[in-house]
Structure formats: C-alpha cells, structure tokens
Design a protein around this motif. Structure first.
Motif, short mmCIF file in Angstrom:
data_model
loop_
_atom_site.label_atom_id
_atom_site.label_comp_id
_atom_site.label_asym_id
_atom_site.label_seq_id
_atom_site.Cartn_x
_atom_site.Cartn_y
_atom_site.Cartn_z
N ASP A 17 17.35 -19.98 63.85
CA ASP A 17 16.69 -20.76 64.64
C ASP A 17 17.68 -21.69 65.69
O ASP A 17 17.21 -21.92 66.76
N ASP A 18 18.79 -21.87 65.42
CA ASP A 18 19.60 -22.48 66.17
C ASP A 18 19.77 -21.72 67.81
O ASP A 18 20.03 -22.53 68.89
N ALA A 19 19.72 -20.23 67.48
CA ALA A 19 19.81 -19.72 68.93
C ALA A 19 18.73 -20.11 69.78
O ALA A 19 18.95 -20.35 70.94
N PHE A 20 17.47 -20.46 69.33
CA PHE A 20 16.33 -20.98 70.22
C PHE A 20 16.59 -22.18 70.78
O PHE A 20 16.09 -22.67 71.75
N ILE A 21 17.32 -23.30 70.10
CA ILE A 21 17.60 -24.47 70.59
C ILE A 21 18.55 -24.13 71.77
O ILE A 21 18.43 -24.77 72.86
N THR A 22 19.66 -23.21 71.62
CA THR A 22 20.60 -22.92 72.78
C THR A 22 19.73 -22.51 74.14
O THR A 22 19.76 -22.72 75.19
N PHE A 23 18.76 -21.52 73.71
CA PHE A 23 17.94 -20.99 74.83
C PHE A 23 17.14 -22.18 75.30
O PHE A 23 17.01 -21.98 76.54
N ALA A 24 16.56 -23.15 74.53
CA ALA A 24 15.73 -24.07 75.36
C ALA A 24 16.48 -24.85 76.22
O ALA A 24 16.09 -25.17 77.44
N TYR A 25 17.90 -25.13 75.73
CA TYR A 25 18.75 -25.81 76.78
C TYR A 25 19.24 -25.06 77.71
O TYR A 25 19.45 -25.66 78.84
N ALA A 60 18.89 -15.40 85.61
CA ALA A 60 18.59 -13.75 85.83
C ALA A 60 17.40 -13.56 85.41
O ALA A 60 17.00 -12.27 85.40
N ASP A 61 16.76 -14.34 84.68
CA ASP A 61 15.15 -13.78 84.08
C ASP A 61 15.43 -12.90 83.12
O ASP A 61 14.42 -11.88 82.69
N LEU A 62 16.53 -12.84 82.21
CA LEU A 62 16.74 -11.85 81.27
C LEU A 62 16.09 -12.59 79.91
O LEU A 62 16.04 -13.85 79.58
#
Length: 170
Positions: A17-25, A60-62
């Motif tokens: 889940d930590d990855a999704f926090i980074t993605f939100a940022y 880049a919308d990846l």
C-alpha cells in the motif's frame, strides 16, 4: 537477470500500500495545489527521488503500478550489472538469490533505486572521488537514511583534507 526473475517470481503480483501513497503524491505533484496526504501540510513519502520518477511517469500518463515496478526491476538488474562489471561474481549471484533484494526488485517502491545509487556511489566516495559524494547526495534523497550515508561519504572522501586542516597529518 534470469536468477533474479526466478527469485522474485513469488512476489511479482504483490503490491504494498505504501506504493499507492507515493502514486497519490506523484499525481499531486503534476497537478496544481499542495502535495499532501491526509491532513494539510503532512508529507507521507520517504523518497523524493523515487517520487520525482513516479511524477515523471504520471506526467507521461503511464500506469504507475506497472511502470514503478518496471523501474524497480530495472534498477535491480542494473545493480547486478554493476556487480558483474566489477567482476564480483560471487556477490552477484548471492545478491540475485537474496530474498529481500528479490522481493524489493518487484515492488513499486524506492529500495531498488536507492540500492543502485548506493552501489555506484559508495566505492567512488571511498576512492575520494567527488562524483561518489555527489551520487551519495542522490542517495540522501532516495532513502530517509541516505542523508547519514552522504555525510559519512563526504567525511570519507575528504578525510585527508579534514585531517590536514586539523593538523593531524604532516
């Protein structure tokens, strides 16, 4: 690379889940307004370097879940390539088979990126090369503990000058 693929296979579908926090940022960085998580003014990311890479991917919308994992795996492979280039074959195989290295190589997190930067930077810093200290500066923003490694690298790289300045060497 094949050994790492085999070692990492059990965790390739795991997404922490930590990855999704980074993605939100990362998405917040490329849109107007403050980049916070939860309450205003709260930072929830630990690696500005990894966050910047994810923000570039988001711009880049990846698909961040896919491409951040690809970045992690590419950094892990590059780390193994550094060991191979240095002729450290035993370390190369042990690292490829080491469970934590394999696990983090397929997570969309900062560990593989930070490992690559450290593996390249530290030997250069020990050889008193300015490039090594500069790369350790990248490590300082790649992991929270990276700042301590940068200070140690700077001290190691400049130890002769520091000792001379203190009058401890001839």
């Amino acid at each position: 690379t094949l050994v790492l693929l085999f070692s990492a296979a059990p965790w390739r579908r795991v997404q922490i889940d930590d990855a999704f926090i980074t993605f939100a940022y990362a998405h917040a960085w490329i849109t107007p307004g403050p980049a916070t998580w939860g309450w205003p003014g709260v930072e929830g990311f630990s690696s500005p370097l990894h966050l910047a890479a994810c923000a570039a991917m988001a711009a880049a919308d990846l698909d961040l879940a896919l491409w951040a994992k690809a970045l992690s795996f590419a950094c892990a492979v590059a780390t193994l390539d550094v060991f191979a280039w240095r002729g450290e074959r035993g370390g190369l195989l042990l690292l490829a088979l080491w469970t934590p290295f394999a696990y983090w190589s397929v997570q969309a997190m900062d560990a593989s990126l930070a490992t690559l930067v450290a593996v390249v930077a530290w030997p250069l810093a020990v050889q008193r090369r300015l490039l090594g200290v500069a790369l350790l500066g990248l490590f300082a923003i790649a992991r929270p503990e990276g700042a301590a490694w940068w200070v140690m690298g700077a001290l190691v790289a400049g130890r002769g000058r520091l000792l001379a300045l203190l009058g401890l060497t001839a």
